[in-house]
Design a protein around this motif. Sequence first.
Motif, PDB file in Angstrom:
ATOM      1  N   ARG A   1       0.604  -1.121   0.437  1.00  0.00           N
ATOM      2  CA  ARG A   1      -0.594  -0.042   0.122  1.00  0.00           C
ATOM      3  C   ARG A   1       1.054   0.925  -0.058  1.00  0.00           C
ATOM      4  O   ARG A   1       0.768   2.547  -0.361  1.00  0.00           O
ATOM      5  CB  ARG A   1      -0.918   0.120   1.163  1.00  0.00           C
ATOM      6  CG  ARG A   1      -1.977  -1.197   1.213  1.00  0.00           C
ATOM      7  CD  ARG A   1      -2.967  -0.625   3.053  1.00  0.00           C
ATOM      8  NE  ARG A   1      -4.154  -0.118   2.696  1.00  0.00           N
ATOM      9  CZ  ARG A   1      -3.898   0.147   3.288  1.00  0.00           C
ATOM     10  NH1 ARG A   1      -3.946  -0.378   4.263  1.00  0.00           N
ATOM     11  NH2 ARG A   1      -4.883   1.591   3.870  1.00  0.00           N
ATOM     12  N   TRP A   2       1.684   1.317   0.742  1.00  0.00           N
ATOM     13  CA  TRP A   2       2.681   2.377   0.567  1.00  0.00           C
ATOM     14  C   TRP A   2       3.484   2.693  -0.508  1.00  0.00           C
ATOM     15  O   TRP A   2       3.703   3.339  -1.114  1.00  0.00           O
ATOM     16  CB  TRP A   2       4.037   2.670   1.882  1.00  0.00           C
ATOM     17  CG  TRP A   2       4.990   2.883   1.675  1.00  0.00           C
ATOM     18  CD1 TRP A   2       6.013   3.486   1.736  1.00  0.00           C
ATOM     19  CD2 TRP A   2       4.944   4.703   2.770  1.00  0.00           C
ATOM     20  NE1 TRP A   2       6.631   4.494   1.525  1.00  0.00           N
ATOM     21  CE2 TRP A   2       5.528   5.445   2.227  1.00  0.00           C
ATOM     22  CE3 TRP A   2       3.676   5.153   3.000  1.00  0.00           C
ATOM     23  CZ2 TRP A   2       6.656   6.704   2.680  1.00  0.00           C
ATOM     24  CZ3 TRP A   2       3.706   6.885   3.086  1.00  0.00           C
ATOM     25  CH2 TRP A   2       5.515   7.145   3.433  1.00  0.00           C
ATOM     26  N   ALA A   3       3.994   1.167  -1.333  1.00  0.00           N
ATOM     27  CA  ALA A   3       4.680   1.638  -2.751  1.00  0.00           C
ATOM     28  C   ALA A   3       3.742   2.164  -3.297  1.00  0.00           C
ATOM     29  O   ALA A   3       3.758   2.957  -3.851  1.00  0.00           O
ATOM     30  CB  ALA A   3       5.070   0.528  -3.443  1.00  0.00           C
ATOM     31  N   ALA A   4       2.324   1.654  -3.844  1.00  0.00           N
ATOM     32  CA  ALA A   4       1.110   2.448  -4.521  1.00  0.00           C
ATOM     33  C   ALA A   4       0.918   3.529  -3.737  1.00  0.00           C
ATOM     34  O   ALA A   4       0.928   4.299  -4.997  1.00  0.00           O
ATOM     35  CB  ALA A   4      -0.145   1.700  -4.398  1.00  0.00           C
ATOM     36  N   PHE A   5       1.153   4.147  -2.664  1.00  0.00           N
ATOM     37  CA  PHE A   5       0.350   5.314  -2.351  1.00  0.00           C
ATOM     38  C   PHE A   5       1.956   6.556  -2.827  1.00  0.00           C
ATOM     39  O   PHE A   5       1.767   7.469  -3.434  1.00  0.00           O
ATOM     40  CB  PHE A   5       0.383   5.878  -0.657  1.00  0.00           C
ATOM     41  CG  PHE A   5       0.417   7.140  -0.298  1.00  0.00           C
ATOM     42  CD1 PHE A   5      -0.301   8.050  -0.279  1.00  0.00           C
ATOM     43  CD2 PHE A   5       1.811   7.722   0.371  1.00  0.00           C
ATOM     44  CE1 PHE A   5      -0.114   9.188   0.419  1.00  0.00           C
ATOM     45  CE2 PHE A   5       1.819   8.654   0.590  1.00  0.00           C
ATOM     46  CZ  PHE A   5       0.782   9.414   0.422  1.00  0.00           C
ATOM     47  N   MET A   6       3.082   5.682  -3.141  1.00  0.00           N
ATOM     48  CA  MET A   6       4.328   6.691  -3.441  1.00  0.00           C
ATOM     49  C   MET A   6       4.179   6.924  -4.509  1.00  0.00           C
ATOM     50  O   MET A   6       4.748   8.000  -5.095  1.00  0.00           O
ATOM     51  CB  MET A   6       5.464   5.844  -2.321  1.00  0.00           C
ATOM     52  CG  MET A   6       5.884   6.956  -1.388  1.00  0.00           C
ATOM     53  SD  MET A   6       5.873   8.062  -0.693  1.00  0.00           S
ATOM     54  CE  MET A   6       7.749   8.353  -1.336  1.00  0.00           C
ATOM     55  N   THR A   7       3.756   6.033  -5.476  1.00  0.00           N
ATOM     56  CA  THR A   7       3.871   6.160  -6.647  1.00  0.00           C
ATOM     57  C   THR A   7       2.610   7.047  -7.276  1.00  0.00           C
ATOM     58  O   THR A   7       2.660   7.597  -7.897  1.00  0.00           O
ATOM     59  CB  THR A   7       2.492   4.558  -7.658  1.00  0.00           C
ATOM     60  OG1 THR A   7       3.672   3.728  -7.642  1.00  0.00           O
ATOM     61  CG2 THR A   7       3.055   5.297  -9.343  1.00  0.00           C
TER      62      THR A   7
END
Length: 245
Positions: A12-18
Amino acid sequence: GDDQQPSFTDERWAAFMTLATKVTSVVCESKFSEDFIILFGKRRNSLGPLEDRPFQRVWKLTVVLGETDWWTVFLIRDFVALYSYRLCNRGTGNQRSKYTDFFSLLWEVVGKTPTITDLEMDLPTFDYIPSLTSISKLRSLSCRCLDISYAWWMGLSWCKQLKELRLEETSSAGDIEESWIGDAVTFPALRILLLDAREEISTVIILNSRFSALEHLSFGGRCLSADGMERARIHLNESSPHLRV
């Protein structure tokens, strides 16, 4: 229990950072929950020195006083080059002054960002007058509910690139003709000027300033007396050759 608390999994963090690293404009008109702020802060603080930061590409920030809070705005602090900054105050009358402390904090942390070129401020009270001398690249300024003084006006002239200035609901404490004593204040790049103020304020500002590049002047729907208009016209004919009358 802890399993019911919001969480940022790695996925979820990776998707948010994208998404967050691509955002260029943010409007703060609501508040994040305390749990989200804590989790976000932990994740953000765990980033390495060479990793991208969330919201680092934000160049336009709007903050609505009374609708958001400091911690929500603080999450967007990693911008590299903020160009447009807008502080809106939807309160009226005494409600405006409720946000003075919040405005002051926002101004101290964000408002002095040297990259800002476009600034719009709804001031919380007439006696709150932020200095703009640190924003040397400022090109456009819109200010509402300002108690203007000669010292502030002189400080604004340090913004040598200022091209557009709008002062709405402008006042001045005391006898403005006695307090505005000093050298003429020069704005070499100013092309557009809106002065929404009582006649004595508008005329004193004009007669104590030089606008060599001025092309458009408005009094915000107010009318000057024949004498006031004539005094302003004579001065502007000499100091503002490009002004369209």
